[in-house]
Scaffold this active site. Structure first.
Site, PDB file in Angstrom:
ATOM      1  N   HIS A  17      35.905  38.214  37.816  1.00  0.00           N
ATOM      2  CA  HIS A  17      35.481  37.531  36.824  1.00  0.00           C
ATOM      3  C   HIS A  17      34.645  38.496  35.845  1.00  0.00           C
ATOM      4  O   HIS A  17      34.130  38.407  34.558  1.00  0.00           O
ATOM      5  CB  HIS A  17      34.416  36.293  36.879  1.00  0.00           C
ATOM      6  CG  HIS A  17      34.397  35.285  35.969  1.00  0.00           C
ATOM      7  ND1 HIS A  17      34.029  34.164  36.122  1.00  0.00           N
ATOM      8  CD2 HIS A  17      34.923  35.278  34.610  1.00  0.00           C
ATOM      9  CE1 HIS A  17      34.429  33.209  35.100  1.00  0.00           C
ATOM     10  NE2 HIS A  17      34.750  34.210  34.114  1.00  0.00           N
ATOM     11  N   ASP A  46      32.842  27.506  36.160  1.00  0.00           N
ATOM     12  CA  ASP A  46      32.503  28.282  37.136  1.00  0.00           C
ATOM     13  C   ASP A  46      31.876  27.664  38.383  1.00  0.00           C
ATOM     14  O   ASP A  46      30.755  27.031  37.646  1.00  0.00           O
ATOM     15  CB  ASP A  46      31.961  29.679  36.819  1.00  0.00           C
ATOM     16  CG  ASP A  46      32.225  30.833  37.765  1.00  0.00           C
ATOM     17  OD1 ASP A  46      32.222  30.634  38.696  1.00  0.00           O
ATOM     18  OD2 ASP A  46      32.066  32.027  37.269  1.00  0.00           O
ATOM     19  N   HIS A  98      29.876  29.667  39.852  1.00  0.00           N
ATOM     20  CA  HIS A  98      28.414  30.328  39.511  1.00  0.00           C
ATOM     21  C   HIS A  98      28.145  30.520  38.082  1.00  0.00           C
ATOM     22  O   HIS A  98      28.986  30.463  37.331  1.00  0.00           O
ATOM     23  CB  HIS A  98      29.097  31.578  40.229  1.00  0.00           C
ATOM     24  CG  HIS A  98      29.347  31.547  41.619  1.00  0.00           C
ATOM     25  ND1 HIS A  98      30.792  31.469  41.835  1.00  0.00           N
ATOM     26  CD2 HIS A  98      28.896  31.721  42.924  1.00  0.00           C
ATOM     27  CE1 HIS A  98      31.155  31.461  43.045  1.00  0.00           C
ATOM     28  NE2 HIS A  98      30.000  31.471  43.830  1.00  0.00           N
ATOM     29  N   GLU A 142      40.096  35.159  39.426  1.00  0.00           N
ATOM     30  CA  GLU A 142      39.674  34.634  40.594  1.00  0.00           C
ATOM     31  C   GLU A 142      40.790  34.198  41.526  1.00  0.00           C
ATOM     32  O   GLU A 142      40.159  33.456  42.490  1.00  0.00           O
ATOM     33  CB  GLU A 142      38.240  34.197  40.755  1.00  0.00           C
ATOM     34  CG  GLU A 142      37.016  34.970  40.047  1.00  0.00           C
ATOM     35  CD  GLU A 142      36.500  36.091  40.788  1.00  0.00           C
ATOM     36  OE1 GLU A 142      37.056  36.364  42.174  1.00  0.00           O
ATOM     37  OE2 GLU A 142      35.694  36.790  40.396  1.00  0.00           O
TER      38      GLU A 142
END
Length: 307
Positions: free
Chosen positions: A103, A130, A132, A279
């Site tokens: 990312h 995401d 995160h 990812e």
């Protein structure tokens, strides 16, 4: 409103894996191509050009640099090259689709989109999907992995090598930045989120409000006063039961249908300027299942309908 009146797409691969320590995401662009991305987009009526891959460094041949932000010099070089390709695609009248890689790729993608529209005295929004928040800095990151830092750089924080691409910052204003579906945030990262002032919808928000409501609230925030918005989709946003082959899997993500619904809502809105998918790690995947899901989601984002 049609997503892209010109019906042109340019695919840009960025097989970068320097932003994290688990190898394999460099093969993500190839896995997505093997899953038939170009042909499936063409079947939707798009004219698709695959521009190949941006050149990236190989970890074993480069100095890791500062352990608080490993390989930052090389990541910044790739980001600059990615940004230029993205600008060229937009100048051709095409919608860029960037295939990662980890990312940290987003620092270059968003910089390219933002710089293209800045030259027209316009700004862009950002929808970040995401597990995160990716808003660490070298000072707050517990790992030194740069794939956890692109949002911070785009908002004008550190690291400077990504923040200052094209010589200006910030690329994104917090009032047009929306993080959707986060569920794994570093303790030291929490203050960065609060300080940045971005809008955040966690997985709890999705559980309580429903995915449709979250998307219908998020899109106007990203679109307000802008030329449109960039969508950055990390496949770990989806639950690992559906997407096992990702860089950093976290349980409790979006379901298969929630993920498609989000993409369908984006397609219906028509405000998306560019798209990025990152990812995907074929080494951890099962028979390219995650890459195939990623291609399906991209098709939904670009207008594929059930009926």
């Amino acid at each position: 409103m049609p997503l892209n009146r010109t019906k042109q797409i340019e695919i840009i691969g960025v097989p970068l894996d320097l932003g994290q320590q688990r190898r394999g995401v460099d093969m993500g662009p190839s896995a997505l191509r093997v899953a038939g991305l170009q042909a499936k987009l063409e079947a939707l009526g798009y004219q698709v050009i695959d521009r190949g891959n941006v050149a990236v460094a190989v970890a074993e041949t480069k100095d890791r640099g500062d352990e608080r932000a490993r390989f930052l010099v090389e990541i910044a070089k790739s980001a600059e090259a990615t940004a230029k390709c993205v600008q060229e695609a937009l100048a051709h009248g095409a919608t860029p689709i960037v295939l990662g890689g980890d990312h940290s790729v987003a620092a270059g993608t968003v910089a390219g989109v933002a710089n293209y529209f800045r030259l027209q005295q316009k700004r862009i929004g950002l929808i970040w999907m995401d597990a995160h928040s990716d808003i660490n800095t070298p000072e707050t990151s517990p790992s030194g992995n740069v794939h956890g830092m692109p949002v911070a750089a785009l908002l004008g924080m550190e690291p400077a090598a990504l923040r200052d691409l094209f010589g200006w910052s910030p690329k994104m204003l917090p009032e047009n930045t929306v993080l959707i579906g986060i569920r794994d945030v570093d303790e030291t990262e929490r203050e960065n989120i609060r300080r940045a002032g971005v809008t955040v919808y966690t997985m709890r928000d999705i559980d309580e409000l429903g995915l449709r409501t979250v998307m219908e609230r998020a899109i106007p925030i990203a679109a307000a006063g802008t030329a449109g918005y960039h969508v950055s989709l990390d496949l770990d946003w989806v639950d690992p039961e559906e997407a096992p082959g990702v860089g950093t899997a976290v349980r409790g993500g979006a379901t298969y249908r929630e993920a498609h619904l989000a993409m369908e809502i984006l397609a219906d809105d028509g405000g998306m300027l560019s798209f990025e998918l990152v990812e995907v790690n074929p080494i951890l995947d099962e028979h390219n299942r995650t890459a195939e899901l990623a291609v399906q989601l991209l098709c939904s984002a670009f207008g594929k309908k059930i009926f």
